[in-house]
Scaffold this active site. Structure first.
Site, PDB file in Angstrom:
ATOM      1  N   ASP A  48       0.852  -1.198   0.000  1.00  0.00           N
ATOM      2  CA  ASP A  48       0.000   0.000   0.000  1.00  0.00           C
ATOM      3  C   ASP A  48       0.887   1.248   0.000  1.00  0.00           C
ATOM      4  O   ASP A  48       1.704   1.437   0.900  1.00  0.00           O
ATOM      5  CB  ASP A  48      -0.875   0.000   1.261  1.00  0.00           C
ATOM      6  CG  ASP A  48      -1.834   1.178   1.283  1.00  0.00           C
ATOM      7  OD1 ASP A  48      -2.982   1.005   0.853  1.00  0.00           O
ATOM      8  OD2 ASP A  48      -1.423   2.270   1.724  1.00  0.00           O
ATOM      9  N   TYR A  53       3.084  10.060  -0.287  1.00  0.00           N
ATOM     10  CA  TYR A  53       4.152   9.474   0.540  1.00  0.00           C
ATOM     11  C   TYR A  53       5.532   9.776  -0.067  1.00  0.00           C
ATOM     12  O   TYR A  53       6.544   9.638   0.620  1.00  0.00           O
ATOM     13  CB  TYR A  53       4.001   7.950   0.684  1.00  0.00           C
ATOM     14  CG  TYR A  53       2.728   7.449   1.335  1.00  0.00           C
ATOM     15  CD1 TYR A  53       1.830   8.317   1.960  1.00  0.00           C
ATOM     16  CD2 TYR A  53       2.412   6.098   1.333  1.00  0.00           C
ATOM     17  CE1 TYR A  53       0.656   7.838   2.537  1.00  0.00           C
ATOM     18  CE2 TYR A  53       1.246   5.613   1.916  1.00  0.00           C
ATOM     19  CZ  TYR A  53       0.371   6.492   2.504  1.00  0.00           C
ATOM     20  OH  TYR A  53      -0.784   6.012   3.076  1.00  0.00           O
ATOM     21  N   LYS A  78      -2.937   6.042  -4.107  1.00  0.00           N
ATOM     22  CA  LYS A  78      -4.029   6.984  -3.801  1.00  0.00           C
ATOM     23  C   LYS A  78      -3.794   8.326  -4.489  1.00  0.00           C
ATOM     24  O   LYS A  78      -2.640   8.769  -4.583  1.00  0.00           O
ATOM     25  CB  LYS A  78      -4.107   7.219  -2.279  1.00  0.00           C
ATOM     26  CG  LYS A  78      -4.040   5.922  -1.483  1.00  0.00           C
ATOM     27  CD  LYS A  78      -4.101   6.106   0.017  1.00  0.00           C
ATOM     28  CE  LYS A  78      -3.760   4.795   0.715  1.00  0.00           C
ATOM     29  NZ  LYS A  78      -2.335   4.537   0.896  1.00  0.00           N
ATOM     30  N   HIS A 111      -7.622   9.810  -1.602  1.00  0.00           N
ATOM     31  CA  HIS A 111      -6.902   9.778  -0.322  1.00  0.00           C
ATOM     32  C   HIS A 111      -7.700  10.388   0.843  1.00  0.00           C
ATOM     33  O   HIS A 111      -7.744   9.838   1.930  1.00  0.00           O
ATOM     34  CB  HIS A 111      -5.549  10.469  -0.473  1.00  0.00           C
ATOM     35  CG  HIS A 111      -4.519   9.956   0.476  1.00  0.00           C
ATOM     36  ND1 HIS A 111      -3.187   9.841   0.155  1.00  0.00           N
ATOM     37  CD2 HIS A 111      -4.613   9.507   1.756  1.00  0.00           C
ATOM     38  CE1 HIS A 111      -2.530   9.346   1.186  1.00  0.00           C
ATOM     39  NE2 HIS A 111      -3.367   9.138   2.168  1.00  0.00           N
TER      40      HIS A 111
END
Ligand code: A2P
Length: 282
Positions: A48, A53, A78, A111
């Site tokens: 994931d 990120y 996401k 997200h």
């Protein structure tokens, strides 16, 4: 669930391995590459990540260097908040796919919902983003689509669309169960995934959990991950430490009793991030 590659089945019939490897706060570069490789070596089949990120390229390198066949793997990403809306979502998806070095995603999520604190037309924005997700899904570029951090009132309009969300990934750990959202998702055939199943590490020093874990000769981390599964929620534990990555897969050789499940399920709110989807400013 008896092993890492046992699956939950999504509402469209697509299979999703029951524990995913979380990569939030995993630094980009060697750490992300080596932790993804360790996870795949220790039996994770499900990774994931998310554009925000900042580690998708490294996650992709870790996947490629692991030489696990693509069909055996389940990869989620996401769309970040700045990319909401139809055109931007499609562009963001294409960038994610290219950064990961993949030609399809197993799961793509919105997200965070646009919220009413920031936008008067928040519902419309979420629907426009969803329209792009639906298009990509229909084209076969994504095998399943869903959302993250959506509360029931954010989900209502999406439930009325042609293809409703199959997954909602929310903050979920002992002390932060979001019962109302979980119940809503289960009622509407949406799988709930747990981000921060260890409370980003905050639950590991909890005395109640320490006591219960000791009874089973397990760590608090293993207890929390197992506890998610027994609540039919898919855990996404994150670690960059090989011994912990392995430890977090050793959760199929014990069963938490009904009594201990009730005890954990009734814990008062604690260890949460404090991020409320209706209040966040990002
Ligand atoms: P690290 O990545 O340095 O190994 P969550 O999954 O809830 O977001 O929690 C992630 C945090 O918990 C990270 O700080 C991670 O540390 C730590 N962590 C993950 N697994 C374990 C474990 N088995 N034992 C102790 N700490 C862990």
């Amino acid at each position: 669930m008896n092993k890492m590659n046992d699956d939950f089945i999504l509402s469209n019939g697509y299979k999703i391995p029951c524990v995913g490897f979380g990569t939030w706060q995993t630094p980009d570069g060697d750490t992300a590459v080596s932790s993804v490789k360790a996870a795949l070596r220790f039996g994770y089949k499900h990774i994931d990540t998310a554009a925000v990120y900042g580690n998708e390229k490294s996650v992709g390198t870790g996947i490629a260097e692991s030489k696990v066949s693509r069909e055996e793997l389940f990869v989620t990403s996401k769309v970040w908040n700045k990319d909401r809306g139809y055109e931007k979502t499609i562009a963001a998806f294409n960038k994610t796919l290219s950064d990961l070095g993949l030609d399809y995603l197993d799961l793509y999520l919105i997200h965070w919902p646009a919220n009413s604190k920031q936008f008067t037309n928040w519902d419309e924005i979420n629907l426009e983003t969803w329209r792009a997700m639906t298009k990509l899904y229909k084209e076969g570029k994504i095998r399943a689509i869903g959302v993250s951090n959506f509360l029931p009132h954010h989900l209502k309009s999406l439930m009325k669309t042609e293809i409703p969300p199959m997954v909602n990934q929310i903050e979920f750990h002992p002390g932060q169960m979001q019962n109302e959202t979980v119940d809503y998702c289960k009622k509407h055939n949406m799988l709930v995934e747990a981000w921060s199943p260890l409370g980003t590490g905050r639950m590991l020093s909890n005395d109640t959990l320490k006591e219960i874990a000791a009874k089973y000769n397990k760590s608090v981390a293993q207890l929390c991950i197992r506890w998610c599964l027994q609540n039919e929620v898919l855990p996404l534990p994150k670690s960059v430490t090989p011994s912990r990555i392995k430890e977090n897969t050793e959760i199929f050789d014990f069963v938490i009793s009904d009594e201990d499940m009730s005890l954990i399920n009734s814990m008062d709110y604690c260890g949460g991030s404090g991020m409320n989807p209706d209040e966040v400013k990002f």
